[in-house]
Design an enzyme around this catalytic site. Structure first.
Site, PDB file in Angstrom:
ATOM      1  N   SER A 262      -3.019 -26.526  40.039  1.00 30.80           N
ATOM      2  CA  SER A 262      -3.537 -26.448  38.623  1.00 30.80           C
ATOM      3  C   SER A 262      -4.281 -25.199  38.177  1.00 30.80           C
ATOM      4  O   SER A 262      -4.376 -24.359  39.134  1.00 30.80           O
ATOM      5  CB  SER A 262      -4.729 -27.491  38.515  1.00 30.80           C
ATOM      6  OG  SER A 262      -5.719 -27.189  39.344  1.00 30.80           O
ATOM      7  N   LYS A 263      -4.551 -24.857  37.115  1.00 24.97           N
ATOM      8  CA  LYS A 263      -5.328 -23.701  36.662  1.00 24.97           C
ATOM      9  C   LYS A 263      -6.593 -23.336  37.699  1.00 24.97           C
ATOM     10  O   LYS A 263      -7.130 -22.388  37.845  1.00 24.97           O
ATOM     11  CB  LYS A 263      -5.631 -23.708  35.082  1.00 24.97           C
ATOM     12  CG  LYS A 263      -6.628 -22.511  34.520  1.00 24.97           C
ATOM     13  CD  LYS A 263      -6.528 -22.322  33.057  1.00 24.97           C
ATOM     14  CE  LYS A 263      -7.788 -21.914  32.837  1.00 24.97           C
ATOM     15  NZ  LYS A 263      -8.592 -20.991  33.275  1.00 24.97           N
ATOM     16  N   ARG A 264      -7.553 -24.531  37.839  1.00 22.33           N
ATOM     17  CA  ARG A 264      -8.498 -24.378  38.634  1.00 22.33           C
ATOM     18  C   ARG A 264      -8.225 -23.944  39.860  1.00 22.33           C
ATOM     19  O   ARG A 264      -9.038 -22.998  40.442  1.00 22.33           O
ATOM     20  CB  ARG A 264      -9.184 -25.763  38.659  1.00 22.33           C
ATOM     21  CG  ARG A 264     -10.502 -25.858  38.107  1.00 22.33           C
ATOM     22  CD  ARG A 264     -11.099 -27.312  37.937  1.00 22.33           C
ATOM     23  NE  ARG A 264     -10.244 -28.036  37.129  1.00 22.33           N
ATOM     24  CZ  ARG A 264      -9.688 -29.479  37.251  1.00 22.33           C
ATOM     25  NH1 ARG A 264     -10.016 -29.997  38.563  1.00 22.33           N
ATOM     26  NH2 ARG A 264      -9.001 -29.901  36.823  1.00 22.33           N
TER      27      ARG A 264
END
Ligand code: GLU
Length: 505
Positions: A262-264
């Site tokens: 994910s972007k996280r």
């Protein structure tokens, strides 16, 4: 049966920046299309106006163009099967909605969001399907005149597919084999909404794949749960004969391997998950991109190609042509691919080594300018050639090679303490005289001359070399000392030695 022409599509929804996983999907479609001399289509699936993000479509096109993933047809490319933006194909879909309704394979449902909410509260694990649909407000239950009246009065409705329970549905997947799902787990998905007159993703996707004569659907694993519904739609619409072959690509996993990338993860570990920098039009937040982070597009493509596919041997570096001929869906893995971003850096390093010095110099010049340095191409080319082996990114050349462009302003204190001896100043003063008479000033001749002088004086070689490096670089780093003197030239070398003598003595 005659072999169909290979036609594949990349069909993103413009709901934000294209994720790196989406880029890989586009790449695999591209490789597959090129390998089979087929067509590659860009279709924009924008039927969900709620999730539309301005700028996303342009972002997708720019990203793939930067990476060299080319389309034959589609939004911004033209072609004979257009329009390629689903929001512009409204009228096309309506006909198939009516066909499904007439054939009794779909029905009209009037349940409001509130009613659905209430039912969810009343029935545990509620699913709109064969077991519940007769308790709902739809054309399966209501008299025909009532349905007519509600529509006439302007009540909004949706059209749902009617799925019969207890049937094993087979999805023949080129990567996963025969995937079997029982129809009882599926719900009667919404295919069309009267409120905006638009189909949902499922119907639009199938109708377009059919009308655009798509032969293979290569897409991310997250779409596998939708595939049985899609197979049913092909059957309901009478298109089984030309149903595309499916291939669902493995997920991209977090670097640690647990769960979806994910972007996280990118924020947490410091790597981009988007091809280009993206500014969120609502919040103004900026997400980093591979391009702006200094990756070469070829390196990104090579890195992504091997995340989910392997050539069956240990080759890692592939030109795009090599990739096109080596790619095969049967060598794609079923299990997720760990996103090893360190490997991405390694690929960038490799591609920097493969680039000619001229091209790298052209990339480095704007970085030099950013630091206030104007230099001619030939000199930058030479420096790049000396230093590229040490960097993963062109930008890092500045950290490694700034001293080739700017004389040291100060000298690394620790090194001064350790390497600058009481006799260094007088020795370097002698060296200046030796260098003055050294002609030509190239690596070999200078090295020979200086070493002969050191030997004749019986000076310790190490001491002189260390002090010289300190004077020329300001720190204990850099390539072979005589590569430095050659690059700097006689005048600059002498001036730096002189300056160090003046300051450090
Ligand atoms: N619009 C879908 C997406 O955003 C397409 C899925 C498919 O390729 O069928 O990925």
């Amino acid at each position: 049966m005659t072999q169909r022409k290979v036609r594949v599509r990349f069909a993103p929804s413009p709901t934000g920046p294209l994720h790196i996983g989406g880029v890989r999907t586009a790449l695999y479609n591209y490789l597959f299309a090129r390998q089979h001399s087929g067509d590659m289509i860009l279709r924009i699936e924008d039927t969900d106006s709620q999730r539309f993000v301005p700028g996303a479509e342009k972002y997708i096109i720019d990203s793939l163009s930067w990476l060299g993933i080319r389309f034959d047809e589609g939004v911004s490319f033209g072609g004979e099967y257009g329009p390629y933006r689903q929001s512009e194909r409204k009228d096309i879909y309506k006909k198939y909605v009516d066909q499904l309704l007439n054939d009794g394979l779909a029905y009209i449902a009037f349940d409001t969001p509130e009613e659905l909410e209430r039912t969810r509260g009343e029935i545990a694990n509620f699913q709109y399907d064969a077991s519940t649909r007769l308790q709902m407000r739809n054309s399966l239950v209501l008299p025909a005149e009532e349905v007519e009246r509600l529509i006439h009065e302007g009540h909004t409705y949706v059209v749902r597919i009617k799925i019969e329970p207890n049937e094993d549905i087979h999805v023949l997947d080129l990567i996963r084999g025969d995937v079997v799902i029982n129809s009882s787990v599926l719900d009667d998905k919404v295919l069309y909404k009267s409120v905006d007159g638009l189909p949902t993703y499922h119907l639009a996707n199938i109708v377009d794949d059919h009308l655009m004569e798509v032969s293979h659907v290569i897409r991310g694993e997250e779409w596998l749960p939708s595939a049985p519904l899609h197979v049913l739609l092909y059957r309901y619409l009478g298109w089984m004969e030309t149903m595309p072959r499916f291939a669902h690509l493995p997920l991209l996993l977090k670097p640690e391997g647990n769960g979806k990338l994910s972007k996280r993860d990118g924020d947490r570990l410091g790597f981009p998950v988007f091809p280009l920098e993206w500014q969120d039009p609502k919040t103004g937040d900026i997400s980093s991109g591979y391009r702006e982070s200094g990756y070469l597009p070829e390196a990104v493509v090579n890195f992504l190609a091997l995340l989910g596919w392997n050539p069956g041997n240990d080759q890692e570096i592939f030109s795009i042509e090599d990739m096109i001929s080596a790619f095969s869906l049967s060598h794609c893995s079923k299990s997720g691919a760990k996103f090893d971003y360190e490997k991405g850096k390694w690929f960038n390093h490799q591609y920097i080594q493969l680039k000619d010095n001229r091209t790298l110099a052209e990339l480095f010049i704007p970085i030099l300018q950013k630091h206030g340095v104007e230099s001619d191409l030939a000199y930058v080319e030479k420096i790049v050639g000396l230093m590229k082996e040490r960097v993963n990114f062109v930008e890092e050349l500045w950290d490694q090679a700034a001293f080739f462009f700017v004389a040291p302003e100060s000298y690394d204190e620790k090194t001064v303490k350790k390497r600058w001896k009481p006799e260094s100043a007088s020795q370097l003063a002698e060296l200046v005289e030796v260098l003055k008479g050294c002609e030509p000033f190239d690596v070999e001749h200078t090295e020979e001359t200086v070493k002969a002088w050191i030997e004749s004086k019986e000076y310790p070689l190490g001491n002189i070399m260390n002090a010289t490096r300190l004077a020329l670089v300001g720190a204990p780093k850099g390539p072979h000392i005589f590569n430095i003197t050659e690059a700097l030239g006689k005048e600059e070398t002498i001036s730096r030695l002189q300056k160090a003598i003046d300051i450090l003595q």
